[in-house]
Design a protein around this motif. Sequence first.
Motif, PDB file in Angstrom:
ATOM      1  N   ASP A  95       0.868  -1.180   0.000  1.00  0.00           N
ATOM      2  CA  ASP A  95       0.000   0.000   0.000  1.00  0.00           C
ATOM      3  C   ASP A  95       0.904   1.228   0.000  1.00  0.00           C
ATOM      4  OD1 ASP A  95      -3.255   0.281   0.965  1.00  0.00           O
ATOM      5  OD2 ASP A  95      -2.027   2.086   0.942  1.00  0.00           O
ATOM      6  N   ILE A  96       0.453   2.281  -0.646  1.00  0.00           N
ATOM      7  CA  ILE A  96       1.244   3.510  -0.674  1.00  0.00           C
ATOM      8  C   ILE A  96       1.157   4.256   0.655  1.00  0.00           C
ATOM      9  CG2 ILE A  96      -0.594   5.020  -1.544  1.00  0.00           C
ATOM     10  CD1 ILE A  96       1.532   6.290  -3.404  1.00  0.00           C
ATOM     11  N   ASN A  97       0.162   3.907   1.471  1.00  0.00           N
ATOM     12  CA  ASN A  97      -0.124   4.655   2.693  1.00  0.00           C
ATOM     13  C   ASN A  97       0.354   3.897   3.915  1.00  0.00           C
ATOM     14  OD1 ASN A  97      -2.100   5.417   5.048  1.00  0.00           O
ATOM     15  ND2 ASN A  97      -2.150   7.133   3.602  1.00  0.00           N
ATOM     16  N   ASP A  98       1.297   4.475   4.656  1.00  0.00           N
ATOM     17  CA  ASP A  98       1.872   3.757   5.789  1.00  0.00           C
ATOM     18  C   ASP A  98       0.873   3.573   6.936  1.00  0.00           C
ATOM     19  OD1 ASP A  98       2.096   6.590   6.233  1.00  0.00           O
ATOM     20  OD2 ASP A  98       3.530   6.205   7.833  1.00  0.00           O
ATOM     21  N   SER A  99      -0.089   4.487   7.067  1.00  0.00           N
ATOM     22  CA  SER A  99      -1.104   4.318   8.110  1.00  0.00           C
ATOM     23  C   SER A  99      -1.957   3.079   7.855  1.00  0.00           C
ATOM     24  CB  SER A  99      -2.003   5.559   8.194  1.00  0.00           C
ATOM     25  OG  SER A  99      -1.280   6.689   8.610  1.00  0.00           O
ATOM     26  N   MET A 100      -2.326   2.873   6.610  1.00  0.00           N
ATOM     27  CA  MET A 100      -3.116   1.693   6.261  1.00  0.00           C
ATOM     28  C   MET A 100      -2.297   0.420   6.459  1.00  0.00           C
ATOM     29  SD  MET A 100      -6.179   2.699   5.368  1.00  0.00           S
ATOM     30  CE  MET A 100      -6.912   1.497   4.267  1.00  0.00           C
ATOM     31  N   LEU A 101      -1.025   0.474   6.074  1.00  0.00           N
ATOM     32  CA  LEU A 101      -0.162  -0.698   6.257  1.00  0.00           C
ATOM     33  C   LEU A 101      -0.030  -1.065   7.735  1.00  0.00           C
ATOM     34  CD1 LEU A 101       2.894  -0.359   3.831  1.00  0.00           C
ATOM     35  CD2 LEU A 101       1.191  -2.183   3.864  1.00  0.00           C
ATOM     36  N   LYS A 102       0.112  -0.063   8.575  1.00  0.00           N
ATOM     37  CA  LYS A 102       0.257  -0.329  10.009  1.00  0.00           C
ATOM     38  C   LYS A 102      -0.997  -0.977  10.573  1.00  0.00           C
ATOM     39  CE  LYS A 102       3.588   3.387  10.850  1.00  0.00           C
ATOM     40  NZ  LYS A 102       3.766   4.782  11.359  1.00  0.00           N
TER      41      LYS A 102
END
Length: 251
Positions: A95-102
């Motif tokens: 995912d480009i978004n680190d918040s979503m990955l976390k």
Amino acid sequence: MSEDKSTSTHFGYKTVEQEKKADLVADVFHSVAAKYDIMNDVMSFGVHRLWKRLTIETAGARPGMKVLDLAGGTGDLTAKFSQLVGDKGEVVLADINDSMLKVGRAKLRDRGIVSNVKYVQANAEALPFPDNHFDIITIAFGLRNVTDKDAALRSMRRVLKPGGKLLVLEFSKPQHEIMRKVYDTYSFKIIPKMGQLITQDADSYEYLAESIRVHPDQETLKQMMIDAGLEQVEYTNMTDGVVALHKGYKF
């Protein structure tokens, strides 16, 4: 004067400079990441689980395969693929978004899914993987947020193995006028209010509703996949075309 299409793109109904869209989209998903799963269930009345189930069934993942769950967010597809490919397989949640990955990493680890899943922050337009690497790529409800969709589709094809399969699950265009009217009312009147109530962020859900309307329709996306070099491209409408699952192969 006409818009310079080489330097501008859609952000919902707004026109923005291309290089700014990724940051604007990132802000949306940073804002909603923590409540993303709850909102999916509420907004779709749980039907998103059926859409994703059909995607999993169509993917046909088998033990030992390599799967890329692109724009995989909180990991719904990754969790199922992890079971299907087994210990000898591999699933990459990207995912480009680190918040979503976390959020996705925490959710999957809480469920004990650790052995065959990797997490990669990646831009779909320039995937950091070798050529001919994955048996299956899925991108669920993510392509409409990509700035250069043609580049992303070419990048996905590049990292597919010969014989590999790309599945694009995305909101699309309802087929019947009554459904279109109901869907428009629901999208623009109800969903932002849900977003405000659950995430304290109505604006992000207004953007998400707008992003669906400016996303290519079923036939346009089919042709984009063909133009990117994918073959045997076809799609299945679900919920009257509110969502469509596009499938294409690399040969």
